[in-house]
Design a protein around this motif. Structure first.
Motif, PDB file in Angstrom:
ATOM      1  N   VAL A 563       0.861  -1.258   0.015  1.00 23.18           N
ATOM      2  CA  VAL A 563       0.085  -0.063  -0.106  1.00 23.18           C
ATOM      3  C   VAL A 563       0.787   1.020  -0.132  1.00 23.18           C
ATOM      4  N   PHE A 564       0.695   1.917  -1.025  1.00 25.70           N
ATOM      5  CA  PHE A 564       1.523   3.260  -1.181  1.00 25.70           C
ATOM      6  C   PHE A 564       0.371   4.400  -0.619  1.00 25.70           C
ATOM      7  N   ILE A 565       0.771   5.131   0.329  1.00 25.73           N
ATOM      8  CA  ILE A 565       0.044   6.256   0.910  1.00 25.73           C
ATOM      9  C   ILE A 565       0.679   7.575   0.462  1.00 25.73           C
ATOM     10  N   LEU A 566      -0.187   8.473  -0.066  1.00 24.74           N
ATOM     11  CA  LEU A 566       0.408   9.838  -0.112  1.00 24.74           C
ATOM     12  C   LEU A 566      -0.340  10.611   0.651  1.00 24.74           C
ATOM     13  N   HIS A 567      -0.035  11.373   1.781  1.00 25.61           N
ATOM     14  CA  HIS A 567      -0.726  12.243   2.880  1.00 25.61           C
ATOM     15  C   HIS A 567      -0.616  13.635   2.043  1.00 25.61           C
ATOM     16  N   LEU A 568      -1.901  14.155   1.861  1.00 23.28           N
ATOM     17  CA  LEU A 568      -1.992  15.583   1.462  1.00 23.28           C
ATOM     18  C   LEU A 568      -2.414  16.599   2.452  1.00 23.28           C
ATOM     19  N   ARG A 569      -1.937  17.666   2.520  1.00 22.92           N
ATOM     20  CA  ARG A 569      -2.267  18.818   3.336  1.00 22.92           C
ATOM     21  C   ARG A 569      -2.208  20.185   2.749  1.00 22.92           C
ATOM     22  N   GLY A 570      -3.241  20.827   2.478  1.00 17.66           N
ATOM     23  CA  GLY A 570      -3.122  22.306   1.926  1.00 17.66           C
ATOM     24  C   GLY A 570      -3.932  23.170   2.738  1.00 17.66           C
ATOM     25  N   PHE A 571      -3.297  24.473   2.540  1.00 15.74           N
ATOM     26  CA  PHE A 571      -3.658  25.663   3.561  1.00 15.74           C
ATOM     27  C   PHE A 571      -3.558  26.779   2.453  1.00 15.74           C
ATOM     28  N   ASN A 572      -5.019  27.409   2.570  1.00 16.29           N
ATOM     29  CA  ASN A 572      -4.900  28.774   1.786  1.00 16.29           C
ATOM     30  C   ASN A 572      -4.667  29.958   2.748  1.00 16.29           C
ATOM     31  N   GLU A 573      -3.915  30.788   2.336  1.00 16.98           N
ATOM     32  CA  GLU A 573      -3.538  31.977   3.081  1.00 16.98           C
ATOM     33  C   GLU A 573      -4.752  33.004   3.074  1.00 16.98           C
ATOM     34  N   ASP A 574      -5.285  33.169   2.018  1.00 18.31           N
ATOM     35  CA  ASP A 574      -6.484  34.193   2.313  1.00 18.31           C
ATOM     36  C   ASP A 574      -7.466  33.707   2.767  1.00 18.31           C
ATOM     37  N   SER A 575      -8.175  32.443   2.584  1.00 19.96           N
ATOM     38  CA  SER A 575      -9.250  32.229   3.179  1.00 19.96           C
ATOM     39  C   SER A 575      -9.352  31.330   4.235  1.00 19.96           C
ATOM     40  N   GLY A 576      -7.870  30.859   4.681  1.00 23.00           N
ATOM     41  CA  GLY A 576      -7.726  30.012   5.836  1.00 23.00           C
ATOM     42  C   GLY A 576      -8.309  28.761   5.618  1.00 23.00           C
ATOM     43  N   THR A 577      -8.523  28.349   4.547  1.00 22.43           N
ATOM     44  CA  THR A 577      -9.056  26.772   4.421  1.00 22.43           C
ATOM     45  C   THR A 577      -7.989  25.817   4.286  1.00 22.43           C
ATOM     46  N   ILE A 578      -8.170  24.575   5.088  1.00 23.26           N
ATOM     47  CA  ILE A 578      -7.271  23.615   5.131  1.00 23.26           C
ATOM     48  C   ILE A 578      -8.026  22.367   4.439  1.00 23.26           C
ATOM     49  N   VAL A 579      -7.649  21.747   3.665  1.00 20.14           N
ATOM     50  CA  VAL A 579      -7.932  20.285   3.031  1.00 20.14           C
ATOM     51  C   VAL A 579      -6.959  19.363   3.347  1.00 20.14           C
ATOM     52  N   GLN A 580      -7.549  18.108   3.563  1.00 17.02           N
ATOM     53  CA  GLN A 580      -6.669  17.059   4.058  1.00 17.02           C
ATOM     54  C   GLN A 580      -7.100  15.868   3.348  1.00 17.02           C
ATOM     55  N   GLY A 581      -6.462  15.477   2.360  1.00 15.42           N
ATOM     56  CA  GLY A 581      -6.711  14.458   1.701  1.00 15.42           C
ATOM     57  C   GLY A 581      -5.677  13.080   1.470  1.00 15.42           C
ATOM     58  N   ALA A 582      -5.867  11.731   1.303  1.00 14.68           N
ATOM     59  CA  ALA A 582      -4.971  10.727   1.090  1.00 14.68           C
ATOM     60  C   ALA A 582      -5.222  10.117  -0.148  1.00 14.68           C
TER      61      ALA A 582
END
Length: 699
Positions: A563-582
């Motif tokens: 199982v190859f797992i890619l952990h993704l975390r993104g942050f938007n400076e303007d809106s303060g939105t945080i997304v977390q995907g895998a």
């Protein structure tokens, strides 16, 4: 010395006679020289033979290097041509972007002039309104007529309407100016990106010029090129077989068309003969009109035939267009329902399959159907899935179909893509591939796409953190395949203490699963080249640590689920939105029968086979429970299903790749895989949910 003493017969305490000593010494010298000559001749002969063998070997190596030099030069010329084309394309795009920037600047200046004129008009209107208001106040103190007051009220209302209209127009112009400035900024950023791409292409071209004289690298890349050559040759053979089948199909259609045309010609000849016969029976005065009527009828018939052919072509094009629309709508419906998508891929024949080319799998031209021959009664069985790839489909075609699915991980979804099938059916080749060119698999292509998208989204003030993990499930135990890699991405053996710790699947405060103690290697998102180098190191370390063995069906059979797992975390400076995907890319171990794989003769292989089949059976139980809508889903019956619970429980998206072997001996396993895939395709997980949060500091 022993020979000298024996020849001279020297005894302790006695000395030989002088004459005898000289004769003995001469005899010894002559015999020693003869021995030395014989030894030298034998040594020279062996040395000459070694040199001849070395010369023969060097000539063979020289011939091999000269043969490998030609394709390298051809590839260099091809790269040079592509670079020149790309340079021209980029220069054209740069010029077009410059023109668009100039046009946008002109529009901005024009809008600024219009806005200044409107502001002046607004100021004038405000002044007029103040004057009218002052006039009204002064006239209220005197004795004015009622009609004058009404007229002043009307003037004030009219001036207010003009003022309101001018303010609205100023606001609209400001919004238009803001949108034009935003478009100009985006155009400038795109222009800078094109300049950077041009510089990268220039650097690649210079590297190609340097590598032209380095033909010695052919020996280093021989192993990778050999693997890629075998895969390419197999794909070319599959393409050739598809082309031959297409040719035979088109030839049959052509023959059918020719038969139809001959029938039409015969019918026209028959009608013409009938008309001529009728014309012969007419009177002399009426001979001209039947002939003219006959010519007119023939022209009408030809026009009708041409009109019918055009109508058929138009209907066929319309059917093709409607089929594409139907497929898009079907994919959209499947996404809304949350169905597990199922793609089927048949590998081409390999040299290990023997001389037989009888294929048990027939992929239909619609790209969604296939038929498999059942050897028990020698009858074909039909199946239909979301997408079916023929043996001639390359790695790029496969990834093009799953690229949008991979993109969902950047949007905050838990995405799972797993390959299923018997051993030796091409699962590892589909997931990982080989080499760095056309034979790359889904894992390197998916990471490359995510790195490129993350780099592009930096313009929108997004910052992404990407970490990679690689584990295997061997005999129902989790094993970290990156345990010997440090934070810099280099292999080391200093982590013995960490190796002894057993991995465990746990739940966080939000109910999401994670593997406690699993190594996470950070992937650089600033430079795609650096990130891909780090990924290559991760994949190489995992390949060295994974459990593989040789069986009768596969020389490199995977004995575990990776199982190859890619952990993704993104942050938007303007809106303060945080997304977390895998992104979970699973290469499942192949289902196998003991009588074909020969694993029953080895206790260790037998234990591995039991563990593999048990976990696959638990995966089937989970899908059956999901399809039946059971209240309890047995995720905990296996480490594999427990690890993938988040992706299979409705919170994520799932896609299943079914890999098939084309040989007749594997038709039974292929049918079992396709029947299992049919059950999986009926599972509805529901609409997937994003993992989105909002924060000011990005934590």
């Amino acid at each position: 010395l022993v020979m000298v003493c024996a020849t001279l017969k020297v005894t302790p305490g006695k000395s030989p006679e002088p004459m005898e000593e000289s004769n003995a010494v001469s005899d010894i010298t002559s015999s020693a020289s003869e021995d030395l000559n014989s030894i030298k001749e034998a040594g020279l002969r062996s040395r000459v033979q070694e040199m001849q063998q070395r010369i023969t070997q060097l000539e063979k190596e020289k011939m091999a290097l000269s043969m490998s030099k030609a394709p390298l030069e051809a590839r260099f010329r091809q790269k040079e041509d592509s670079w020149l084309k790309e340079q021209k394309k980029l220069m054209h795009e740069i010029n077009s972007q410059k023109n668009s920037v100039n046009e946008a600047n002109g529009q901005i200046r024009q809008l600024e002039l219009q806005m200044s004129a409107l502001e002046e008009e607004n100021t004038q209107l405000r002044e007029d309104a103040r004057k009218v208001a002052f006039t009204l106040k002064t006239e209220e103190s005197g004795s004015n007529t009622w009609n004058r007051q009404l007229q002043n009220d009307r003037d004030v209302a009219e001036l207010k309407d003009k003022l309101r209209y001018a303010e609205d127009e100023i606001k609209a112009l400001r919004l238009e100016k803001f949108s034009v400035e935003t478009e100009v900024r985006g155009t400038k950023m795109e222009f800078d990106s094109l300049l950077k791409s041009f510089d990268e292409l220039q650097a690649d071209y210079e590297e190609l010029l340097k590598s032209k004289s380095q033909n010695s690298e052919a020996e280093i890349k021989l192993k990778v090129l050999t693997t890629e050559h075998i895969a390419t040759a197999a794909q070319l053979n599959a393409v050739s077989s598809d082309l031959a089948a297409t040719k035979s199909t088109l030839q049959a259609k052509l023959n059918a068309k020719e038969e139809d045309l001959n029938k039409i010609i015969d019918q026209l000849k028959f009608d013409n003969a009938v008309l001529k016969t009728r014309a012969a029976t007419c009177t002399d005065d009426d001979k001209q009109s039947p002939l003219a009527d006959g010519v007119e009828d023939e022209a009408v018939l030809k026009a009708r035939v041409e009109q019918r052919d055009l109508r058929i072509a138009e209907l066929e094009a319309r059917v093709l267009n409607l089929e594409q629309i139907r497929r898009k709508m079907h994919n959209r419906i499947q996404e809304l329902r949350g169905n597990i998508r199922v793609y089927v891929r048949t590998r081409p024949f390999l040299p290990s399959d023997g001389q037989s080319t009888d294929c048990c799998v027939d992929v239909l031209p619609d790209g969604e159907s296939l038929s498999v021959i059942d050897q028990r009664n020698n009858t074909p069985l039909d199946f239909k899935f979301d997408k079916v790839f023929p043996p001639s489909a390359g790695q790029d075609c496969v990834f093009e179909e799953v690229s949008e699915f991979v993109q969902s991980a950047l949007d905050g979804y838990n995405v799972c893509l797993f390959s299923y099938g018997q051993t030796g059916s091409g699962k590892t080749h589909t997931m990982q591939g080989s080499g760095n060119n056309a034979m790359r698999g889904i894992i390197p292509r998916a990471v490359e796409q995510i790195l490129n998208q993350a780099h592009l989204m930096q313009r929108q003030k997004w910052q992404f953190t990407i970490k990679a993990s690689f584990l295997e499930i061997y005999n129902e135990e989790l094993k970290d395949l990156l345990v010997h890699m440090d934070s810099t991405g280099t292999s080391t053996r200093s982590t013995v203490a960490k190796k002894n710790n057993k991995l465990a699947i746990k739940r966080d405060a939000n109910g999401k699963s994670y593997v406690d103690g699993l190594t996470q290697m950070k992937i650089d998102t600033e430079s795609a080249d650096v990130g891909m180098e780090q990924l290559d190191a991760v994949v190489a370390a995992a390949a060295r640590a994974r459990s593989v063995a040789s069986t009768k069906m596969n020389a490199q059979s995977s004995r575990s689920h990776s199982v190859f797992i890619l952990h993704l975390r993104g942050f938007n400076e303007d809106s303060g939105t945080i997304v977390q995907g895998a992104l979970n890319l699973c290469d499942l171990a192949g289902s196998e029968r003991l009588d074909r794989s020969g694993a029953g003769s080895d206790s260790r292989r037998l234990r591995e086979t039991k563990a593999i089949n048990k976990s696959l059976s638990c995966l089937g139980d989970v899908f059956n429970s999901l399809a039946n809508g059971s209240a309890h889903i047995p995720f905990r019956n296996s480490k594999l299903t427990y690890l993938l619970q988040d992706c299979l429980s409705g919170d994520g998206k799932a896609l299943m790749f079914v890999n098939l072997s084309p040989t007749l001996e594997s038709s039974h396993e292929s049918l079992c895989s396709l029947r299992f895939a049919q059950r999986v395709n009926q599972v509805e997980l529901g609409k997937a949910s994003k993992n989105v949060e909002y924060s000011k500091n990005g934590r």
